[in-house]
Design a protein around this motif. Structure first.
Motif, PDB file in Angstrom:
ATOM      1  N   ALA A 155       0.830  -1.208   0.000  1.00 60.03           N
ATOM      2  CA  ALA A 155       0.000   0.000   0.000  1.00 60.03           C
ATOM      3  C   ALA A 155       0.869   1.265   0.000  1.00 60.03           C
ATOM      4  N   LEU A 156       2.020   1.197   0.667  1.00 60.95           N
ATOM      5  CA  LEU A 156       2.895   2.378   0.755  1.00 60.95           C
ATOM      6  C   LEU A 156       3.776   2.538  -0.481  1.00 60.95           C
ATOM      7  N   GLY A 157       3.830   1.481  -1.301  1.00 64.88           N
ATOM      8  CA  GLY A 157       4.662   1.546  -2.508  1.00 64.88           C
ATOM      9  C   GLY A 157       6.133   1.324  -2.211  1.00 64.88           C
ATOM     10  N   GLY A 158       6.439   0.609  -1.131  1.00 66.24           N
ATOM     11  CA  GLY A 158       7.839   0.298  -0.803  1.00 66.24           C
ATOM     12  C   GLY A 158       8.158   0.700   0.625  1.00 66.24           C
ATOM     13  N   PHE A 159       9.380   0.395   1.037  1.00 64.08           N
ATOM     14  CA  PHE A 159       9.836   0.765   2.385  1.00 64.08           C
ATOM     15  C   PHE A 159      10.368   2.197   2.311  1.00 64.08           C
ATOM     16  N   ARG A 160       9.495   3.171   2.556  1.00 63.47           N
ATOM     17  CA  ARG A 160       9.876   4.575   2.371  1.00 63.47           C
ATOM     18  C   ARG A 160       9.664   5.382   3.651  1.00 63.47           C
ATOM     19  N   VAL A 161      10.451   6.440   3.785  1.00 64.06           N
ATOM     20  CA  VAL A 161      10.255   7.372   4.905  1.00 64.06           C
ATOM     21  C   VAL A 161       8.851   7.954   4.800  1.00 64.06           C
ATOM     22  N   GLN A 162       8.142   8.025   5.916  1.00 65.23           N
ATOM     23  CA  GLN A 162       6.759   8.519   5.953  1.00 65.23           C
ATOM     24  C   GLN A 162       6.709   9.908   6.611  1.00 65.23           C
TER      25      GLN A 162
END
Ligand code: KIV
Length: 295
Positions: A155-162
């Motif tokens: 759902a986030l489109g990858g392991f990314r800084v939020q």
């Protein structure tokens, strides 16, 4: 502090962790997934051992955390709990274990506690309030986890800084407040800018435990394998990881030495061998004149 002296100290509980808010004494949580790693973490004096679903990636070789089940998590929680650590054992609720129904949620949280966890952790903000109430109803303390929630990788489109945009930052603060209001005793904040972590930490009455969230948290957590230098050489490490050892490298060198010792006849030595009594060996004619029985 050694693990044996740790055992004489009062066990860490969820209320004791919650009471550390505002004390100025940072909390420390480290992941562990088996008995040896649990013993090392407990001996360090860390307050919490997180049996994280990161086990999927750092131990079991999966690309994300979505592959582990409640049974898998119980297996690892039990191994950690058998060491009887002083630290609070946090059992991570895996994906799908608190998403489907209230019945599943409580049964799965209870399974982790029966395996030895002193509390459970789940991912998500305000939308988890119902699940949190259901678990608290069983008298099981709940730790929240917001920011980068690895179970939402697709759902986030990858392991990314939020939380890099204003709206997203505000949503994280709102989620933290919702988790505290729902009754979480602590909140993990993963991969958010330090300013967001500061706003969250200042907005909630429970400790925040950061990973990639900067210094404005009430505590910090790192993954065992990252901290100790395990990981495939081609795996890019996030910038927040500080490696305190290079154990994969050291282990590789040690195992290579063993292989060379075997191949070159240096292992096993006489001292590493159970010898047959000389008389018996001679009686059986096992050794020739050129080879003493206990060489
Ligand atoms: O599973 C885990 O190791 C975690 C940490 C990253 C907080 O949830």
């Amino acid at each position: 502090m050694t693990s044996s002296s740790n055992r004489c100290l009062t066990p860490v509980t969820a209320p004791a962790v919650a009471a550390r808010k505002g004390s100025g004494e940072p909390l420390v949580m480290i992941t562990a997934y088996d008995a040896p790693s649990a013993r090392v973490v407990d001996a360090s004096g860390a307050e919490m051992i997180l049996v994280g679903d990161s086990v999927a990636m750092v131990v079991l070789g999966y690309d994300d955390t979505l592959q582990v089940t409640v049974a898998d998590m119980c297996h690892h929680v039990a191994a950690v709990a058998r060491t009887r650590p002083r630290a609070l054992v946090v059992g991570d609720m895996p994906w799908l274990s608190y998403h489907v129904s209230r019945e599943d949620t409580v049964r799965n949280a209870a399974a982790l506690v029966r395996a030895g966890a002193g509390c459970v952790k789940l991912e998500g903000g305000a939308k988890r309030s119902e699940a949190i109430h259901a678990i608290l109803d069983l008298e099981i303390p709940v730790m929240g986890h917001i920011g980068l929630t690895p179970q939402s990788v697709h759902a986030l489109g990858g392991f990314r800084v939020q939380g890099k945009q204003l709206d997203a930052a505000r949503a994280i603060v709102d989620d933290a407040i919702a988790l505290a209001e729902a009754g979480c005793f602590a909140i993990v904040l993963e991969a958010v800018p330090d300013g967001v972590a500061r706003m969250v930490t200042d907005s909630v009455p429970v400790p925040t435990i950061g990973i990639g969230a900067g210094r404005h948290c009430d505590g910090q957590v790192l993954v065992w394998h990252d901290l100790l230098g395990f990981g495939a050489p081609d795996r890019k490490q996030p910038k927040f990881v500080r490696r305190y050892a290079e154990l994969e490298l050291d282990a590789t060198k040690a195992v290579e030495r063993f292989v060379a010792d075997v191949r070159e006849g240096r292992f096993p030595s006489s001292a590493e061998t159970y010898h047959m009594a000389d008389q018996m060996a001679e009686g059986l004619g096992l050794y020739g004149a050129s080879e003493p029985a206990n060489a």
